[in-house]
Design a protein around this motif. Structure first.
Motif, PDB file in Angstrom:
ATOM      1  N   ALA A  23       0.833  -1.214   0.000  1.00 46.05           N
ATOM      2  CA  ALA A  23       0.000   0.000   0.000  1.00 46.05           C
ATOM      3  C   ALA A  23       0.862   1.256   0.000  1.00 46.05           C
ATOM      4  O   ALA A  23       0.542   2.232  -0.691  1.00 46.05           O
ATOM      5  CB  ALA A  23      -0.944  -0.008   1.201  1.00 46.05           C
ATOM      6  N   ALA A  24       1.941   1.251   0.766  1.00 49.36           N
ATOM      7  CA  ALA A  24       2.811   2.430   0.829  1.00 49.36           C
ATOM      8  C   ALA A  24       3.416   2.743  -0.539  1.00 49.36           C
ATOM      9  O   ALA A  24       3.549   3.912  -0.916  1.00 49.36           O
ATOM     10  CB  ALA A  24       3.909   2.216   1.870  1.00 49.36           C
ATOM     11  N   GLN A  25       3.772   1.715  -1.297  1.00 48.49           N
ATOM     12  CA  GLN A  25       4.298   1.934  -2.647  1.00 48.49           C
ATOM     13  C   GLN A  25       3.185   2.286  -3.631  1.00 48.49           C
ATOM     14  O   GLN A  25       3.327   3.169  -4.467  1.00 48.49           O
ATOM     15  CB  GLN A  25       5.015   0.679  -3.154  1.00 48.49           C
ATOM     16  CG  GLN A  25       6.371   0.457  -2.584  1.00 48.49           C
ATOM     17  CD  GLN A  25       7.050  -0.746  -3.230  1.00 48.49           C
ATOM     18  OE1 GLN A  25       6.462  -1.475  -4.036  1.00 48.49           O
ATOM     19  NE2 GLN A  25       8.300  -0.978  -2.863  1.00 48.49           N
ATOM     20  N   TYR A  26       2.080   1.581  -3.515  1.00 49.96           N
ATOM     21  CA  TYR A  26       0.974   1.728  -4.466  1.00 49.96           C
ATOM     22  C   TYR A  26       0.345   3.116  -4.381  1.00 49.96           C
ATOM     23  O   TYR A  26       0.035   3.730  -5.403  1.00 49.96           O
ATOM     24  CB  TYR A  26      -0.071   0.645  -4.172  1.00 49.96           C
ATOM     25  CG  TYR A  26      -1.095   0.461  -5.251  1.00 49.96           C
ATOM     26  CD1 TYR A  26      -0.888  -0.459  -6.272  1.00 49.96           C
ATOM     27  CD2 TYR A  26      -2.277   1.191  -5.261  1.00 49.96           C
ATOM     28  CE1 TYR A  26      -1.823  -0.641  -7.271  1.00 49.96           C
ATOM     29  CE2 TYR A  26      -3.227   1.015  -6.250  1.00 49.96           C
ATOM     30  CZ  TYR A  26      -2.994   0.102  -7.256  1.00 49.96           C
ATOM     31  OH  TYR A  26      -3.916  -0.079  -8.248  1.00 49.96           O
ATOM     32  N   LEU A  27       0.143   3.594  -3.161  1.00 50.72           N
ATOM     33  CA  LEU A  27      -0.536   4.869  -2.948  1.00 50.72           C
ATOM     34  C   LEU A  27       0.463   6.012  -2.874  1.00 50.72           C
ATOM     35  O   LEU A  27       0.425   6.846  -1.979  1.00 50.72           O
ATOM     36  CB  LEU A  27      -1.396   4.793  -1.679  1.00 50.72           C
ATOM     37  CG  LEU A  27      -2.552   3.800  -1.770  1.00 50.72           C
ATOM     38  CD1 LEU A  27      -3.186   3.590  -0.400  1.00 50.72           C
ATOM     39  CD2 LEU A  27      -3.582   4.243  -2.799  1.00 50.72           C
ATOM     40  N   SER A  28       1.348   6.058  -3.855  1.00 53.53           N
ATOM     41  CA  SER A  28       2.392   7.089  -3.887  1.00 53.53           C
ATOM     42  C   SER A  28       2.228   7.965  -5.129  1.00 53.53           C
ATOM     43  O   SER A  28       1.650   7.544  -6.137  1.00 53.53           O
ATOM     44  CB  SER A  28       3.776   6.432  -3.919  1.00 53.53           C
ATOM     45  OG  SER A  28       3.978   5.767  -5.153  1.00 53.53           O
ATOM     46  N   ALA A  29       2.760   9.160  -5.037  1.00 53.80           N
ATOM     47  CA  ALA A  29       2.728  10.065  -6.185  1.00 53.80           C
ATOM     48  C   ALA A  29       3.510   9.470  -7.358  1.00 53.80           C
ATOM     49  O   ALA A  29       3.109   9.615  -8.513  1.00 53.80           O
ATOM     50  CB  ALA A  29       3.289  11.428  -5.798  1.00 53.80           C
TER      51      ALA A  29
END
Length: 183
Positions: free
Chosen positions: A82-88
């Motif tokens: 999620a931390a990678q996926y929901l990134s700019a």
């Protein structure tokens, strides 16, 4: 001039990589076979040595992305994913982004092979995320995995859709915070 088997495999991979990137950037109908072959630095005529049609290329490009030869390159734990996926960075690079967030709505109208490849990928992702999702039982973890991944895909799609940078960033950050609070 005859080319080696290794060169055939390399050319095919170049075509699939170019097609997958361009389909995610422009959609299935937004790019032509000639454009894909040009991006792969091959002639249009070489296409038919690898694929029977554009629909065949679409199906194989999707399968290529969804089942990479080296295995799943993404984090095993849903929170790390999620931390990678929901990134700019992920939002701003659709050509290398998640196939579900870039082509999901188009894939509904694609051929059976595309839908089957995406269905199998959904099964694998839900199974993978269920191993690290919150919950006391397997069913609770599965529901958390499905809900969390669905929220991620939806948030990324919305973040790309809006024309307000602050709102876009907020959609990503708020969804990530909501997911993290569910631990």
């Amino acid at each position: 001039m005859k080319i080696s088997r290794e060169q055939v495999v390399e050319n095919r991979t170049r075509i699939l990589d170019a097609a997958a990137r361009m389909f995610r950037e422009h959609g299935f109908e937004g790019v032509t076979v000639a454009q894909i072959m040009n991006a792969a630095s091959l002639t249009h005529g070489a296409f038919y040595g690898h694929f029977t049609s554009k629909d065949d290329l679409i199906a194989q490009a999707c399968a290529h992305v969804l089942t990479p030869p080296g295995g799943d390159p993404y984090p095993e734990r849903m929170a790390d994913f999620a931390a990678q996926y929901l990134s700019a960075a992920h939002r701003d690079d659709p050509g290398c982004a998640c196939l579900f967030s870039t082509l999901g709505t188009e894939a509904v109208r694609a051929g059976d092979d595309v839908r089957h490849a995406m269905t199998e990928s959904v099964r694998r992702q839900v199974e993978k995320f269920s191993r690290s999702a919150p919950g006391q039982t397997a069913e609770e973890r599965r529901r958390a995995a499905v809900g969390s991944w669905s929220a991620m895909i939806g948030a990324l799609m919305l973040a790309r859709l809006v024309d307000d940078a602050e709102l876009s960033d907020g959609l990503l950050a708020d969804t990530l915070a909501w997911l993290e609070a569910g631990k």
